[in-house]
Design a protein around this motif. Structure first.
Motif, PDB file in Angstrom:
ATOM      1  N   THR A 195       0.724  -1.072  -0.073  1.00 58.90           N
ATOM      2  CA  THR A 195      -0.009   0.080   0.008  1.00 58.90           C
ATOM      3  C   THR A 195       0.934   1.328   0.054  1.00 58.90           C
ATOM      4  O   THR A 195       0.594   2.201  -0.709  1.00 58.90           O
ATOM      5  N   ILE A 196       1.911   1.255   0.645  1.00 56.28           N
ATOM      6  CA  ILE A 196       2.735   2.316   0.850  1.00 56.28           C
ATOM      7  C   ILE A 196       3.671   2.645  -0.430  1.00 56.28           C
ATOM      8  O   ILE A 196       3.575   3.843  -0.825  1.00 56.28           O
ATOM      9  N   MET A 197       3.892   1.578  -0.949  1.00 56.32           N
ATOM     10  CA  MET A 197       4.763   1.758  -2.331  1.00 56.32           C
ATOM     11  C   MET A 197       3.801   2.215  -3.313  1.00 56.32           C
ATOM     12  O   MET A 197       4.018   3.020  -4.640  1.00 56.32           O
ATOM     13  N   LYS A 198       2.516   1.788  -3.414  1.00 54.95           N
ATOM     14  CA  LYS A 198       1.462   2.376  -4.515  1.00 54.95           C
ATOM     15  C   LYS A 198       1.512   3.968  -4.412  1.00 54.95           C
ATOM     16  O   LYS A 198       1.507   4.448  -5.348  1.00 54.95           O
ATOM     17  N   TRP A 199       1.313   4.357  -3.266  1.00 52.70           N
ATOM     18  CA  TRP A 199       1.208   5.957  -2.894  1.00 52.70           C
ATOM     19  C   TRP A 199       2.535   6.598  -3.385  1.00 52.70           C
ATOM     20  O   TRP A 199       2.479   7.811  -3.801  1.00 52.70           O
ATOM     21  N   LEU A 200       3.705   6.001  -3.062  1.00 52.92           N
ATOM     22  CA  LEU A 200       4.915   6.443  -3.221  1.00 52.92           C
ATOM     23  C   LEU A 200       5.207   6.608  -4.646  1.00 52.92           C
ATOM     24  O   LEU A 200       5.831   7.797  -4.956  1.00 52.92           O
ATOM     25  N   LEU A 201       4.764   5.693  -5.600  1.00 51.75           N
ATOM     26  CA  LEU A 201       5.183   5.910  -6.848  1.00 51.75           C
ATOM     27  C   LEU A 201       4.323   7.171  -7.447  1.00 51.75           C
ATOM     28  O   LEU A 201       4.900   7.589  -8.438  1.00 51.75           O
ATOM     29  N   VAL A 202       3.188   7.211  -7.091  1.00 54.69           N
ATOM     30  CA  VAL A 202       2.378   8.316  -7.548  1.00 54.69           C
ATOM     31  C   VAL A 202       2.884   9.816  -7.151  1.00 54.69           C
ATOM     32  O   VAL A 202       3.036  10.638  -7.963  1.00 54.69           O
ATOM     33  N   GLY A 203       3.643   9.709  -5.975  1.00 53.78           N
ATOM     34  CA  GLY A 203       4.333  11.019  -5.384  1.00 53.78           C
ATOM     35  C   GLY A 203       5.503  11.183  -6.247  1.00 53.78           C
ATOM     36  O   GLY A 203       5.839  12.387  -6.533  1.00 53.78           O
ATOM     37  N   HIS A 204       6.249  10.061  -6.478  1.00 53.42           N
ATOM     38  CA  HIS A 204       7.510  10.101  -7.413  1.00 53.42           C
ATOM     39  C   HIS A 204       7.002  10.498  -8.828  1.00 53.42           C
ATOM     40  O   HIS A 204       7.720  11.829  -9.167  1.00 53.42           O
ATOM     41  N   ALA A 205       6.148  10.187  -9.250  1.00 55.41           N
ATOM     42  CA  ALA A 205       5.740  10.732 -10.744  1.00 55.41           C
ATOM     43  C   ALA A 205       5.304  12.341 -10.492  1.00 55.41           C
ATOM     44  O   ALA A 205       5.712  13.115 -11.421  1.00 55.41           O
ATOM     45  N   GLY A 206       4.896  12.752  -9.271  1.00 56.08           N
ATOM     46  CA  GLY A 206       4.324  14.182  -9.395  1.00 56.08           C
ATOM     47  C   GLY A 206       5.724  15.139  -9.229  1.00 56.08           C
ATOM     48  O   GLY A 206       5.565  16.125  -9.557  1.00 56.08           O
ATOM     49  N   ALA A 207       6.561  14.385  -8.394  1.00 58.36           N
ATOM     50  CA  ALA A 207       7.699  15.328  -8.247  1.00 58.36           C
ATOM     51  C   ALA A 207       8.447  15.606  -9.440  1.00 58.36           C
ATOM     52  O   ALA A 207       8.987  16.759  -9.775  1.00 58.36           O
TER      53      ALA A 207
END
Length: 397
Positions: A74-86
């Motif tokens: 679950t944490i990884m899923k949201w992290l990768l969205v944040g990575h793309a946003g950065a």
């Protein structure tokens, strides 16, 4: 069911890490050059580059608790969205976004690396953990083979469009490897997210001599790696000696080769091995000493890439594997985060502090200071000779 460290599903996890850190390897080279091109002084460049790992350091212990509470998957899923946003923010705002992007990268990386390493610990057998950590570390440095060279090639073309297209692609590639990955979805029912638990974990950490010594060695070693990462390209460009892309490529080859071929030699028994760690630190001392002598040795500078590559390859997985054994299972998520925070703090200090030495003294003095720090770590390493391999489990009350 436990996985093999070289199974298809584990290779998928390593691929996820590789593409995630490809973006970091590209931007770590581009950001200082772009900042210098826009008139930013070396001290400020160091602060900007060090901000990345400083944010990691602050958030790393919390990351361990969050991963335990919500699961690695679950944490990884949201992290990768944040990575793309950065990365998309950088594409949108360019040089004006450097500080913001570094902070966002630090936030995401703090959770990403914690999630990956906890995931590897949970899905591999104990006797394979050293190999798994080495392969994960290998996947994080593999982008060093092509990332810096590709970044410098696109930079010297003078057309930012191709660079931005590359960054856009790297924003979404990790998501493809995340789909159907073997990352654990289990949660810890008793996991919490409080200052009380954090302070209690720090109290436990102080009772473990092995954790204290290994954190100290990691802190010093990471500060050396951070200084090299932040300032080596600028050093070569400023002095007009050597080729930064070639140096980083050679260093990356050594890192990749060392982590793959020596992965079975990384101690995976929960014991402190001062002689092994001493060899790694001596390699670092030789590498930075040669960098300090760049104006005198010229093309022979590439020899230092071998020594710095060995040090970079072996220190992190060796100490991380050791810590994964000696911390109590009940507090592993918190204490592993505290330990990795020492790496983040050291890496950030390598950019922030060394930047002032560069600006007010010289690059040569900065690398000489790195060599001195290596000697300090070498001596400190031998204070852990009496660390008990079977450190008692101390519970948080």
């Amino acid at each position: 069911m436990k996985k093999s460290p070289l199974s298809i599903s584990m290779l998928q996890m390593y691929g996820l890490a590789m593409f995630y850190f490809t973006a970091n390897s590209v931007l770590t080279v581009i950001f200082p050059l772009q900042a210098k091109d826009h008139g930013m002084p070396e001290a400020e460049i160091g602060i900007m580059m060090g901000m990345y790992m400083f944010i990691c350091m602050v958030l790393r212990p919390w990351a361990g608790q969050m991963v335990a509470k919500h699961s690695v998957f679950t944490i990884m899923k949201w992290l990768l969205v944040g990575h793309a946003g950065a990365l998309l923010l950088y594409i949108w705002l360019g040089v004006d976004s450097l500080y913001a992007v570094r902070i966002l990268q630090g936030f995401v990386t703090a959770f990403f690396s914690m999630a990956m390493q906890i995931g590897i610990t949970e899905v591999l057998r104990d006797e394979d953990r050293g190999q798994g950590m080495a392969m994960y570390s290998l996947s994080t440095v593999l982008p060093g083979l092509y990332g810096p060279a590709l970044a410098l090639f696109l930079w010297y073309q003078g057309d930012m469009m191709w660079l931005l297209l590359l960054v856009a692609a790297l924003a979404f590639f990790p998501l493809l490897f995340f789909i159907k990955s073997p990352l654990p979805k289990t949660k810890k029912d008793n996991a919490s997210f409080t200052f009380k638990e954090m302070f209690a974990a720090m109290k436990v950490a102080r009772q473990h001599n092995g954790l204290v010594v290994s954190s100290g060695v990691m802190l010093i070693g990471a500060s050396i790696f951070g200084a090299i990462t932040a300032f080596l390209p600028l050093y070569f460009v400023t002095t007009g000696t050597g080729n930064a892309a070639l140096y980083l490529f050679l260093q990356a080859i050594v890192v990749v080769g060392s982590r793959f071929f020596f992965r079975k030699h990384i101690p995976s028994d929960g014991k402190w091995h001062p002689k092994f760690i001493a060899l790694v630190l001596v390699s670092s001392i030789i590498g930075t000493s040669l960098l300090a002598l760049l104006p005198m040795i010229g093309s022979f500078i590439y020899i230092s890439a071998i020594f710095n590559g060995i040090a970079t390859a072996m220190l992190y997985p060796t100490l991380t594997t050791y810590i994964s054994f000696v911390v109590p299972d009940a507090q592993r998520h918190i204490l592993l985060g505290l330990f990795l925070a020492s790496y983040d703090l050291g890496f950030s200090m390598g950019g922030m502090v060394m930047g002032f030495i560069v600006q007010f003294v010289s690059y040569e003095m900065m690398f000489a200071t790195c060599s001195l720090l290596g000697v300090v770590a070498l001596l400190y390493n031998f204070t852990a000779q009496k660390v008990n391999a079977n450190i008692k489990q101390v519970s948080i009350n």
